[in-house]
Design an enzyme around this catalytic site. Sequence first.
Site, mmCIF file in Angstrom:
data_model
loop_
_atom_site.group_PDB
_atom_site.id
_atom_site.type_symbol
_atom_site.label_atom_id
_atom_site.label_comp_id
_atom_site.label_asym_id
_atom_site.label_seq_id
_atom_site.Cartn_x
_atom_site.Cartn_y
_atom_site.Cartn_z
ATOM 1 N N ARG A 1 1.059 -0.845 -0.008
ATOM 2 C CA ARG A 1 -0.101 0.170 0.145
ATOM 3 C C ARG A 1 0.721 0.844 0.279
ATOM 4 N NH1 ARG A 1 -6.013 -0.149 0.877
ATOM 5 N NH2 ARG A 1 -6.477 -2.343 -0.099
ATOM 6 N N GLU B 1 -2.918 7.909 -6.196
ATOM 7 C CA GLU B 1 -2.728 7.295 -7.120
ATOM 8 C C GLU B 1 -3.473 8.340 -8.205
ATOM 9 O OE1 GLU B 1 -2.346 3.441 -6.751
ATOM 10 O OE2 GLU B 1 -0.944 2.625 -5.435
ATOM 11 N N HIS C 1 0.535 0.109 -9.856
ATOM 12 C CA HIS C 1 -0.935 -0.724 -9.674
ATOM 13 C C HIS C 1 -1.071 -2.069 -10.321
ATOM 14 C CE1 HIS C 1 -3.186 -0.052 -5.704
ATOM 15 N NE2 HIS C 1 -3.005 -1.774 -5.917
HETATM 16 P P1 NAD Z 1 -3.353 -10.330 4.672
HETATM 17 O O1 NAD Z 1 -3.623 -9.906 5.804
HETATM 18 O O2 NAD Z 1 -2.834 -11.515 4.804
HETATM 19 O O3 NAD Z 1 -1.163 -9.416 5.418
HETATM 20 C C1 NAD Z 1 -0.904 -9.059 5.942
HETATM 21 C C2 NAD Z 1 -0.109 -9.167 7.425
HETATM 22 O O4 NAD Z 1 0.539 -7.644 7.705
HETATM 23 C C3 NAD Z 1 -0.700 -9.585 8.393
HETATM 24 O O5 NAD Z 1 0.427 -10.395 8.936
HETATM 25 C C4 NAD Z 1 -0.649 -8.566 9.217
HETATM 26 O O6 NAD Z 1 -0.911 -9.480 11.036
HETATM 27 C C5 NAD Z 1 0.578 -8.150 9.394
HETATM 28 N N1 NAD Z 1 0.727 -7.046 9.740
HETATM 29 C C6 NAD Z 1 -0.506 -5.648 10.137
HETATM 30 N N2 NAD Z 1 0.337 -5.092 10.445
HETATM 31 C C7 NAD Z 1 1.561 -5.083 10.554
HETATM 32 C C8 NAD Z 1 2.895 -4.536 11.578
HETATM 33 N N3 NAD Z 1 2.376 -2.867 11.580
HETATM 34 N N4 NAD Z 1 4.520 -4.730 11.276
HETATM 35 C C9 NAD Z 1 4.279 -5.841 10.095
HETATM 36 N N5 NAD Z 1 3.563 -6.811 9.912
HETATM 37 C C10 NAD Z 1 2.153 -6.230 10.093
HETATM 38 O O7 NAD Z 1 -2.976 -9.519 3.177
HETATM 39 P P2 NAD Z 1 -2.222 -9.627 2.545
HETATM 40 O O8 NAD Z 1 -3.098 -10.615 1.353
HETATM 41 O O9 NAD Z 1 -0.927 -10.250 2.921
HETATM 42 O O10 NAD Z 1 -1.857 -7.997 1.607
HETATM 43 C C11 NAD Z 1 -0.709 -7.106 1.913
HETATM 44 C C12 NAD Z 1 -0.963 -5.992 1.176
HETATM 45 O O11 NAD Z 1 -0.670 -6.638 0.003
HETATM 46 C C13 NAD Z 1 -2.074 -5.779 1.693
HETATM 47 O O12 NAD Z 1 -1.635 -4.268 2.350
HETATM 48 C C14 NAD Z 1 -3.065 -5.469 -0.041
HETATM 49 O O13 NAD Z 1 -3.524 -4.276 0.292
HETATM 50 C C15 NAD Z 1 -1.405 -5.296 -0.240
HETATM 51 N N6 NAD Z 1 -2.019 -5.598 -1.887
HETATM 52 C C16 NAD Z 1 -1.867 -5.329 -3.387
HETATM 53 C C17 NAD Z 1 -2.172 -5.335 -4.187
HETATM 54 C C18 NAD Z 1 -1.242 -4.882 -5.703
HETATM 55 O O14 NAD Z 1 -2.148 -4.942 -6.447
HETATM 56 N N7 NAD Z 1 -0.116 -4.594 -5.677
HETATM 57 C C19 NAD Z 1 -3.246 -7.030 -4.736
HETATM 58 C C20 NAD Z 1 -3.117 -7.297 -2.824
HETATM 59 C C21 NAD Z 1 -2.977 -6.948 -2.226
#
Ligand code: NAD
Length: 402
Positions: free
Chosen positions: A230, A259, A278
């Site tokens: 993000r 964005e 993105h």
């Molecule tokens: P997820 O919820 O499975 O994993 C997120 C992880 O972050 C969790 O394990 C949580 O415990 C951890 N977390 C939360 N706060 C934290 C902190 N302060 N320090 C360390 N760890 C922390 O989510 P995901 O599906 O793995 O997605 C991860 C990120 O990728 C999200 O921000 C999502 O929006 C983004 N994403 C981006 C795209 C893209 O197109 N670039 C696509 C899908 C997801």
Amino acid sequence: MNILVSDKLSTRGVEVLEHAGFTVGFKTKLSKEELLKEIKDYEGLIVRSATKVTKEVIEAGGRLRIIGRAGTGLDNVDTDAATRRGIVVMNTPGGNTITTAEHTMAMVVAMSRKIPQATASMKAGKWEKSKFMGVELNNKTMGLVGLGQIGSHVTKLAQGHFMNVIGYDPYLAKDRAKQMGIEVVELDELFQRADVISVHTPLTNETRGLINTATIKTMKDGVMIVNCARGGIINEQDLYEALKSEKVFAAAFDVFEEEPIQADHPLLTLDNFVCTPHIGASTEEAQENVAIGIAEQFVDYFKRGIARGAVNVPSVSPEVLPQLQPYLVLAERMGLFQAQLLEGGVKSVTVEYFGEVAGLTVAPLTTAVLRGLLAPILEDVINFVNAPVVAKDRGIEVKEVK
Ligand code: NAD
């Protein structure tokens, strides 16, 4: 049932709906006025990120019972307005995981070997063989911040490149991370030891600006930094300075604070900055996964009354729901409240029921507590159906006492 699909969706999803006997209106690029008029005739609405499902749209949809997002982010759906009208909102968590993890690794490889820069140079008619000196990944340390769905898959891909993976995620039981072959460390240690740092957390108060001038100072000279999570987790201005001074060897971003990014953004002027607009989730396979996923969830809901992937209601029968409703709201808020009081990971949760509520089916209430507790750290991934499974996967013990 009439289902309106108002954004571009893989036709495989439409096939699933039609096969189940639903009538599908596949009408993309509707204007706001057209959507307000059109929505009246449908029980279900499927969107991706383009259609803005505002309060006005929801109120115009007199027959609407369910709104589905093919994907995860629900920024374009007014979920509160839907909840108030008893409309189920659901998404398809997990459908983008592999694709986004692969994009992350592609970014790491591209920036370590300067592939985009070399491509641009050759296309400009040059042969600058000595200019593009890269860095090997073999035996280097990959530091992952956030070990959820995407972080876990990036782990496997990095291990496939013979990298040592260290990780920081205070909300994940250490044992789970160890099982994946990740050495769990504190954040400051991760910053000090990693050759490549990739963030995979949601954007929260805790993670906003997590990488900034002060934290970059503690990193190795020549570190590489990736953000496919993000915009805002890494301070863009601070990163710009660090890339310019070459303290940071290279950085690769798929997501930005704003964005689309402004054309005159300073990061775009740097040679050691690799970027994509993105597109982390943009593959045929991911689009098909989420399209089929949401279509199957609609079929389950209308034919079997099961609300898989629902973010605003638990999967309970319509007879039980009115009795549980006030407790559900309370239980979720109590979970959210506890999440704000907590520091670090959760090992166990005990929900005790006294009095009248103890006579009801309390499992959905326990789920609501878990959803509240986990929602701030897992964003759109956690819902009223998967909360117990996600808690279990994270090594959280859940006890229900009456
Ligand atoms: P997820 O919820 O499975 O994993 C997120 C992880 O972050 C969790 O394990 C949580 O415990 C951890 N977390 C939360 N706060 C934290 C902190 N302060 N320090 C360390 N760890 C922390 O989510 P995901 O599906 O793995 O997605 C991860 C990120 O990728 C999200 O921000 C999502 O929006 C983004 N994403 C981006 C795209 C893209 O197109 N670039 C696509 C899908 C997801």
